[in-house]
Design an enzyme around this catalytic site. Structure first.
Site, PDB file in Angstrom:
ATOM      1  N   GLY A   1      88.793  98.212  60.487  1.00 50.23           N
ATOM      2  CA  GLY A   1      88.834  96.922  60.549  1.00 50.23           C
ATOM      3  C   GLY A   1      89.218  95.989  61.730  1.00 50.23           C
ATOM      4  O   GLY A   1      89.435  94.897  61.781  1.00 50.23           O
TER       5      GLY A   1
ATOM      6  N   TYR B   1      62.366 117.417  81.129  1.00 44.60           N
ATOM      7  CA  TYR B   1      62.332 116.030  81.522  1.00 44.60           C
ATOM      8  C   TYR B   1      63.836 115.810  82.079  1.00 44.60           C
ATOM      9  O   TYR B   1      64.684 116.411  81.304  1.00 44.60           O
ATOM     10  CB  TYR B   1      62.175 115.104  80.298  1.00 44.60           C
ATOM     11  CG  TYR B   1      62.671 113.651  80.699  1.00 44.60           C
ATOM     12  CD1 TYR B   1      61.453 112.687  81.415  1.00 44.60           C
ATOM     13  CD2 TYR B   1      63.598 112.992  80.265  1.00 44.60           C
ATOM     14  CE1 TYR B   1      61.848 111.583  81.625  1.00 44.60           C
ATOM     15  CE2 TYR B   1      63.798 111.731  80.609  1.00 44.60           C
ATOM     16  CZ  TYR B   1      62.997 111.052  81.267  1.00 44.60           C
ATOM     17  OH  TYR B   1      63.338 109.764  81.506  1.00 44.60           O
TER      18      TYR B   1
ATOM     19  N   HIS C   1      74.834  99.449  61.234  1.00 41.25           N
ATOM     20  CA  HIS C   1      73.909  98.876  60.440  1.00 41.25           C
ATOM     21  C   HIS C   1      72.890  98.154  61.533  1.00 41.25           C
ATOM     22  O   HIS C   1      72.561  97.052  61.014  1.00 41.25           O
ATOM     23  CB  HIS C   1      74.796  97.886  59.628  1.00 41.25           C
ATOM     24  CG  HIS C   1      75.930  98.509  58.598  1.00 41.25           C
ATOM     25  ND1 HIS C   1      76.969  97.659  58.261  1.00 41.25           N
ATOM     26  CD2 HIS C   1      75.918  99.721  58.424  1.00 41.25           C
ATOM     27  CE1 HIS C   1      77.661  98.839  57.419  1.00 41.25           C
ATOM     28  NE2 HIS C   1      77.492  99.890  57.626  1.00 41.25           N
TER      29      HIS C   1
ATOM     30  N   ASN D   1      80.714 102.577  64.001  1.00 41.35           N
ATOM     31  CA  ASN D   1      81.749 103.330  64.236  1.00 41.35           C
ATOM     32  C   ASN D   1      81.151 104.616  65.220  1.00 41.35           C
ATOM     33  O   ASN D   1      80.304 104.913  65.123  1.00 41.35           O
ATOM     34  CB  ASN D   1      82.962 103.798  63.358  1.00 41.35           C
ATOM     35  CG  ASN D   1      82.116 104.415  62.154  1.00 41.35           C
ATOM     36  OD1 ASN D   1      81.366 105.276  62.219  1.00 41.35           O
ATOM     37  ND2 ASN D   1      82.315 103.564  61.000  1.00 41.35           N
TER      38      ASN D   1
ATOM     39  N   SER E   1      88.971 104.429  60.145  1.00 40.97           N
ATOM     40  CA  SER E   1      87.795 103.980  59.646  1.00 40.97           C
ATOM     41  C   SER E   1      87.502 104.609  58.277  1.00 40.97           C
ATOM     42  O   SER E   1      87.862 105.370  57.975  1.00 40.97           O
ATOM     43  CB  SER E   1      86.529 104.569  60.666  1.00 40.97           C
ATOM     44  OG  SER E   1      85.131 104.351  59.874  1.00 40.97           O
ATOM     45  N   SER E   2      86.933 103.313  57.444  1.00 39.24           N
ATOM     46  CA  SER E   2      86.483 103.929  56.111  1.00 39.24           C
ATOM     47  C   SER E   2      85.306 104.909  56.119  1.00 39.24           C
ATOM     48  O   SER E   2      85.176 105.515  55.043  1.00 39.24           O
ATOM     49  CB  SER E   2      86.112 102.668  55.383  1.00 39.24           C
ATOM     50  OG  SER E   2      85.154 102.132  56.041  1.00 39.24           O
ATOM     51  N   ASP E   3      84.838 105.369  57.140  1.00 41.56           N
ATOM     52  CA  ASP E   3      83.652 106.183  57.171  1.00 41.56           C
ATOM     53  C   ASP E   3      84.458 107.754  57.541  1.00 41.56           C
ATOM     54  O   ASP E   3      83.702 108.515  57.808  1.00 41.56           O
ATOM     55  CB  ASP E   3      82.536 105.887  58.045  1.00 41.56           C
ATOM     56  CG  ASP E   3      81.650 104.679  57.418  1.00 41.56           C
ATOM     57  OD1 ASP E   3      81.473 104.811  56.376  1.00 41.56           O
ATOM     58  OD2 ASP E   3      81.539 103.637  58.212  1.00 41.56           O
TER      59      ASP E   3
ATOM     60  N   HIS F   1      77.704 105.559  63.775  1.00 39.54           N
ATOM     61  CA  HIS F   1      77.179 105.015  62.557  1.00 39.54           C
ATOM     62  C   HIS F   1      77.129 103.311  62.840  1.00 39.54           C
ATOM     63  O   HIS F   1      78.091 102.918  63.613  1.00 39.54           O
ATOM     64  CB  HIS F   1      78.120 105.191  61.509  1.00 39.54           C
ATOM     65  CG  HIS F   1      77.628 104.400  60.411  1.00 39.54           C
ATOM     66  ND1 HIS F   1      76.595 104.284  59.784  1.00 39.54           N
ATOM     67  CD2 HIS F   1      78.562 103.530  59.434  1.00 39.54           C
ATOM     68  CE1 HIS F   1      76.603 103.443  58.653  1.00 39.54           C
ATOM     69  NE2 HIS F   1      77.761 102.871  58.670  1.00 39.54           N
TER      70      HIS F   1
ATOM     71  N   HIS G   1      71.735 101.359  53.384  1.00 35.74           N
ATOM     72  CA  HIS G   1      72.966 101.478  54.187  1.00 35.74           C
ATOM     73  C   HIS G   1      72.823 101.263  55.786  1.00 35.74           C
ATOM     74  O   HIS G   1      73.300 100.075  56.136  1.00 35.74           O
ATOM     75  CB  HIS G   1      73.650 102.654  53.751  1.00 35.74           C
ATOM     76  CG  HIS G   1      75.201 102.618  54.474  1.00 35.74           C
ATOM     77  ND1 HIS G   1      76.177 103.540  54.221  1.00 35.74           N
ATOM     78  CD2 HIS G   1      75.626 101.947  55.366  1.00 35.74           C
ATOM     79  CE1 HIS G   1      77.227 103.233  54.855  1.00 35.74           C
ATOM     80  NE2 HIS G   1      77.011 102.384  55.778  1.00 35.74           N
TER      81      HIS G   1
ATOM     82  N   ASP H   1      59.519 112.369  71.746  1.00 31.44           N
ATOM     83  CA  ASP H   1      60.413 112.789  72.712  1.00 31.44           C
ATOM     84  C   ASP H   1      61.784 113.062  72.104  1.00 31.44           C
ATOM     85  O   ASP H   1      62.756 114.287  71.989  1.00 31.44           O
ATOM     86  CB  ASP H   1      60.694 111.775  73.958  1.00 31.44           C
ATOM     87  CG  ASP H   1      59.414 111.936  74.763  1.00 31.44           C
ATOM     88  OD1 ASP H   1      58.494 112.822  74.562  1.00 31.44           O
ATOM     89  OD2 ASP H   1      59.276 110.960  75.606  1.00 31.44           O
TER      90      ASP H   1
HETATM   91 ZN   LIG Z   1      78.205 101.610  57.211  1.00 26.59          ZN
END
Ligand SMILES: [Zn+2]
Length: 219
Positions: A48, A216, A99, A31, A76-78, A97, A162, A122
């Site tokens: 979901g 840069y 995985h 997410n 989101s569950s986060d 986030h 995680h 960098d």
């Molecule tokens: Zn996660």
């Protein structure tokens, strides 16, 4: 509806497709969120929904305590994690986030990614650190992210067992950090598979980081 919130809804919806494009997510995992400039609000992915179904209208607006302010879906569950980070770190304008597989393999081992490449110096200014294990749903992940990244150059952290959380001054910067984190996680993994990999010297890391962050690119 407030037009600045609409702008952030459009940006956050579009940036989720970057996670897909860079192959950082499977099914509905992963997410992105953004702080609404000048407001105590955050725009985040609905819980979901498949990535191809995400639209600006389906994004969820929450306050900094993770209460839904506007939106047709549950967030989101986060969300509690993201909001904890926004409350604790004022300069953070976006969070991502994933995985993603190589980075999450390092997280599964609980091993930081050593700074062995100029691209890492960098972007991350040193190793990509490991944060503590925390259960999903509450603020514990957020606390672990904040504790690990406070005072650290890296905008990304490998949360143990995680996945990756990244912060940026914008959601685009946070996305860049998860993309680059997966890129170096893969490269260092491949290098390590065939032998020892020497770390860069600290003064080289410092010089590379300074140049990339301040000199840069287009100014
Ligand atoms: Zn996660």
């Amino acid at each position: 509806m407030d037009s600045i919130v609409d702008d952030v809804r459009r940006a956050v919806s579009a940036l989720h497709q970057e996670l897909v494009r860079h192959q950082l997510v499977a099914w509905t995992s992963g997410n992105v969120s953004a702080r609404v400039p000048g407001e105590e609000l955050v725009v985040i992915k609905p819980s979901g929904l498949p990535f191809e179904a995400l639209t600006p209208e389906s994004m969820v607006v929450v306050d900094l305590d993770a209460n839904v302010v506007d939106g047709d879906y549950a967030p989101s569950s986060d969300t509690a994690t993201h909001c904890f980070i926004y409350r604790a770190m004022e300069g953070v304008g976006g969070i991502a986030h994933t995985h993603s597989p190589y980075a999450t393999a390092w997280a599964a081992r609980g091993e930081e990614i050593p700074c062995v490449l100029t691209a890492m110096a960098d972007e991350f200014g040193g190793p990509i650190p490991v944060g503590p294990f925390a259960r999903i749903g509450g603020e514990e992940i957020g606390r672990g992210v904040v504790d690990t990244l406070t005072g650290h150059r890296s905008p990304a952290v490998l949360m143990r067992s995680h996945g990756v959380f990244s912060i940026g001054d914008s959601p685009t910067a946070a996305i860049k950090a998860v993309v680059m984190c997966e890129d170096v996680a893969r490269t260092v993994h491949l290098a390590r598979a065939y032998g020892d990999v020497p770390a860069l010297a600290q003064d080289d890391i410092d010089a590379l980081y300074e140049r990339y962050q301040n000199v840069y690119g287009q100014h």
